[in-house]
Design a protein around this motif. Sequence first.
Motif, PDB file in Angstrom:
ATOM      1  N   ALA A   1      56.005-103.385 -82.202  1.00 34.00           N
ATOM      2  CA  ALA A   1      55.570-102.329 -81.280  1.00 34.00           C
ATOM      3  C   ALA A   1      54.216-101.771 -81.698  1.00 34.00           C
ATOM      4  CB  ALA A   1      56.614-101.224 -81.229  1.00 34.00           C
ATOM      5  N   ILE A   2      53.980-101.621 -83.012  1.00 29.27           N
ATOM      6  CA  ILE A   2      52.683-101.142 -83.500  1.00 29.27           C
ATOM      7  C   ILE A   2      51.595-102.140 -83.149  1.00 29.27           C
ATOM      8  CG2 ILE A   2      51.338-100.681 -85.585  1.00 29.27           C
ATOM      9  CD1 ILE A   2      53.894 -99.384 -86.745  1.00 29.27           C
ATOM     10  N   LEU A   3      51.875-103.428 -83.321  1.00 28.68           N
ATOM     11  CA  LEU A   3      50.889-104.455 -82.961  1.00 28.68           C
ATOM     12  C   LEU A   3      50.576-104.406 -81.463  1.00 28.68           C
ATOM     13  CD1 LEU A   3      52.180-107.488 -85.053  1.00 28.68           C
ATOM     14  CD2 LEU A   3      50.089-106.183 -85.432  1.00 28.68           C
ATOM     15  N   GLN A   4      51.615-104.256 -80.643  1.00 31.51           N
ATOM     16  CA  GLN A   4      51.413-104.181 -79.191  1.00 31.51           C
ATOM     17  C   GLN A   4      50.613-102.936 -78.820  1.00 31.51           C
ATOM     18  OE1 GLN A   4      52.417-106.646 -77.198  1.00 31.51           O
ATOM     19  NE2 GLN A   4      51.597-105.669 -75.389  1.00 31.51           N
ATOM     20  N   MET A   5      50.930-101.805 -79.459  1.00 30.47           N
ATOM     21  CA  MET A   5      50.212-100.559 -79.204  1.00 30.47           C
ATOM     22  C   MET A   5      48.728-100.724 -79.534  1.00 30.47           C
ATOM     23  SD  MET A   5      50.813 -96.828 -80.973  1.00 30.47           S
ATOM     24  CE  MET A   5      50.409 -97.448 -82.593  1.00 30.47           C
ATOM     25  N   ASN A   6      48.440-101.368 -80.662  1.00 31.41           N
ATOM     26  CA  ASN A   6      47.045-101.583 -81.058  1.00 31.41           C
ATOM     27  C   ASN A   6      46.323-102.537 -80.115  1.00 31.41           C
ATOM     28  OD1 ASN A   6      47.179 -99.812 -83.214  1.00 31.41           O
ATOM     29  ND2 ASN A   6      47.800-101.407 -84.650  1.00 31.41           N
ATOM     30  N   LEU A   7      47.034-103.561 -79.633  1.00 28.09           N
ATOM     31  CA  LEU A   7      46.425-104.491 -78.669  1.00 28.09           C
ATOM     32  C   LEU A   7      46.059-103.789 -77.369  1.00 28.09           C
ATOM     33  CD1 LEU A   7      48.596-107.705 -79.076  1.00 28.09           C
ATOM     34  CD2 LEU A   7      46.177-107.458 -79.601  1.00 28.09           C
ATOM     35  N   LEU A   8      46.908-102.853 -76.946  1.00 25.75           N
ATOM     36  CA  LEU A   8      46.662-102.113 -75.706  1.00 25.75           C
ATOM     37  C   LEU A   8      45.723-100.932 -75.906  1.00 25.75           C
ATOM     38  CD1 LEU A   8      50.298-102.075 -74.321  1.00 25.75           C
ATOM     39  CD2 LEU A   8      48.374-103.458 -73.503  1.00 25.75           C
ATOM     40  N   ASN A   9      45.422-100.624 -77.169  1.00 22.23           N
ATOM     41  CA  ASN A   9      44.558 -99.496 -77.529  1.00 22.23           C
ATOM     42  C   ASN A   9      45.144 -98.169 -77.020  1.00 22.23           C
ATOM     43  OD1 ASN A   9      42.410 -98.341 -78.821  1.00 22.23           O
ATOM     44  ND2 ASN A   9      41.029 -98.545 -77.082  1.00 22.23           N
ATOM     45  N   HIS A  10      46.465 -97.992 -77.219  1.00 23.82           N
ATOM     46  CA  HIS A  10      47.142 -96.759 -76.854  1.00 23.82           C
ATOM     47  C   HIS A  10      47.446 -95.944 -78.101  1.00 23.82           C
ATOM     48  CE1 HIS A  10      48.854 -98.435 -72.820  1.00 23.82           C
ATOM     49  NE2 HIS A  10      47.546 -98.279 -72.796  1.00 23.82           N
ATOM     50  N   ASP A  11      47.786 -94.675 -77.914  1.00 21.39           N
ATOM     51  CA  ASP A  11      48.146 -93.811 -79.031  1.00 21.39           C
ATOM     52  C   ASP A  11      49.644 -93.790 -79.295  1.00 21.39           C
ATOM     53  OD1 ASP A  11      45.501 -93.067 -79.497  1.00 21.39           O
ATOM     54  OD2 ASP A  11      45.612 -91.462 -78.019  1.00 21.39           O
ATOM     55  N   PHE A  12      50.442 -94.282 -78.340  1.00 20.66           N
ATOM     56  CA  PHE A  12      51.890 -94.369 -78.524  1.00 20.66           C
ATOM     57  C   PHE A  12      52.415 -95.560 -77.742  1.00 20.66           C
ATOM     58  CE2 PHE A  12      51.397 -91.959 -74.676  1.00 20.66           C
ATOM     59  CZ  PHE A  12      52.430 -92.405 -73.860  1.00 20.66           C
ATOM     60  N   PHE A  13      53.631 -95.989 -78.092  1.00 24.28           N
ATOM     61  CA  PHE A  13      54.232 -97.134 -77.414  1.00 24.28           C
ATOM     62  C   PHE A  13      55.742 -96.958 -77.412  1.00 24.28           C
ATOM     63  CE2 PHE A  13      55.695-101.523 -76.990  1.00 24.28           C
ATOM     64  CZ  PHE A  13      54.906-101.954 -75.940  1.00 24.28           C
ATOM     65  N   VAL A  14      56.355 -97.088 -76.241  1.00 21.78           N
ATOM     66  CA  VAL A  14      57.805 -96.972 -76.083  1.00 21.78           C
ATOM     67  C   VAL A  14      58.391 -98.380 -76.115  1.00 21.78           C
ATOM     68  CG1 VAL A  14      59.653 -96.176 -74.578  1.00 21.78           C
ATOM     69  CG2 VAL A  14      57.488 -94.922 -74.654  1.00 21.78           C
ATOM     70  N   PHE A  15      59.461 -98.569 -76.906  1.00 22.72           N
ATOM     71  CA  PHE A  15      60.066 -99.887 -77.021  1.00 22.72           C
ATOM     72  C   PHE A  15      61.559 -99.764 -77.276  1.00 22.72           C
ATOM     73  CE2 PHE A  15      59.260 -98.570 -81.272  1.00 22.72           C
ATOM     74  CZ  PHE A  15      60.218 -99.187 -82.063  1.00 22.72           C
ATOM     75  N   TYR A  16      62.276-100.869 -77.083  1.00 19.44           N
ATOM     76  CA  TYR A  16      63.716-100.926 -77.341  1.00 19.44           C
ATOM     77  C   TYR A  16      63.937-101.659 -78.652  1.00 19.44           C
ATOM     78  CZ  TYR A  16      68.644-101.990 -76.882  1.00 19.44           C
ATOM     79  OH  TYR A  16      69.976-102.088 -77.118  1.00 19.44           O
ATOM     80  N   ASP A  17      64.633-101.013 -79.580  1.00 22.15           N
ATOM     81  CA  ASP A  17      64.946-101.606 -80.876  1.00 22.15           C
ATOM     82  C   ASP A  17      66.372-102.146 -80.824  1.00 22.15           C
ATOM     83  OD1 ASP A  17      65.336-102.316 -83.502  1.00 22.15           O
ATOM     84  OD2 ASP A  17      64.565-100.450 -84.333  1.00 22.15           O
ATOM     85  N   PRO A  18      66.541-103.478 -80.805  1.00 23.89           N
ATOM     86  CA  PRO A  18      67.894-104.038 -80.695  1.00 23.89           C
ATOM     87  C   PRO A  18      68.755-103.764 -81.926  1.00 23.89           C
ATOM     88  CG  PRO A  18      66.299-105.787 -81.033  1.00 23.89           C
ATOM     89  CD  PRO A  18      65.526-104.513 -80.869  1.00 23.89           C
ATOM     90  N   ASP A  19      68.147-103.579 -83.080  1.00 23.79           N
ATOM     91  CA  ASP A  19      68.914-103.294 -84.300  1.00 23.79           C
ATOM     92  C   ASP A  19      69.604-101.936 -84.206  1.00 23.79           C
ATOM     93  OD1 ASP A  19      68.052-105.706 -85.342  1.00 23.79           O
ATOM     94  OD2 ASP A  19      66.353-104.799 -86.406  1.00 23.79           O
ATOM     95  N   LEU A  20      68.920-100.952 -83.630  1.00 21.65           N
ATOM     96  CA  LEU A  20      69.486 -99.617 -83.479  1.00 21.65           C
ATOM     97  C   LEU A  20      70.171 -99.442 -82.127  1.00 21.65           C
ATOM     98  CD1 LEU A  20      66.569 -97.481 -84.948  1.00 21.65           C
ATOM     99  CD2 LEU A  20      68.683 -98.146 -86.079  1.00 21.65           C
TER     100      LEU A  20
END
Length: 91
Positions: free
Chosen positions: A50-69
């Motif tokens: 999610a951090i990598l995706q956030m950086n690729l999109l150049n956003h300050d936050f990113f919402v994602f689904y964590d399958p482990d949790l």
Amino acid sequence: KTRLMKRKYSNFADTAVPASAPAAEAADEGEFEIIKNKRFIMHPMTPEEAILQMNLLNHDFFVFYDPDLGATNVVYRRKDGKYGLLSPELK
């Protein structure tokens, strides 16, 4: 400060809002107007992905689904350049 705000936000207005404005009345009554509703597809990923995706999109936050949790989480970039993770917990 106003000059900095004008640079950062293109819709920043340097005018005072009168207390009798309709928006002020709506806020007093506990009503809020949603002006935009956006839907998006969440892919299962780890916080690192999610951090990598956030950086690729150049956003300050990113919402994602964590399958482990089994929950929706948010990663965000802190002012010190590090990252934070918001994990909701139901009571």
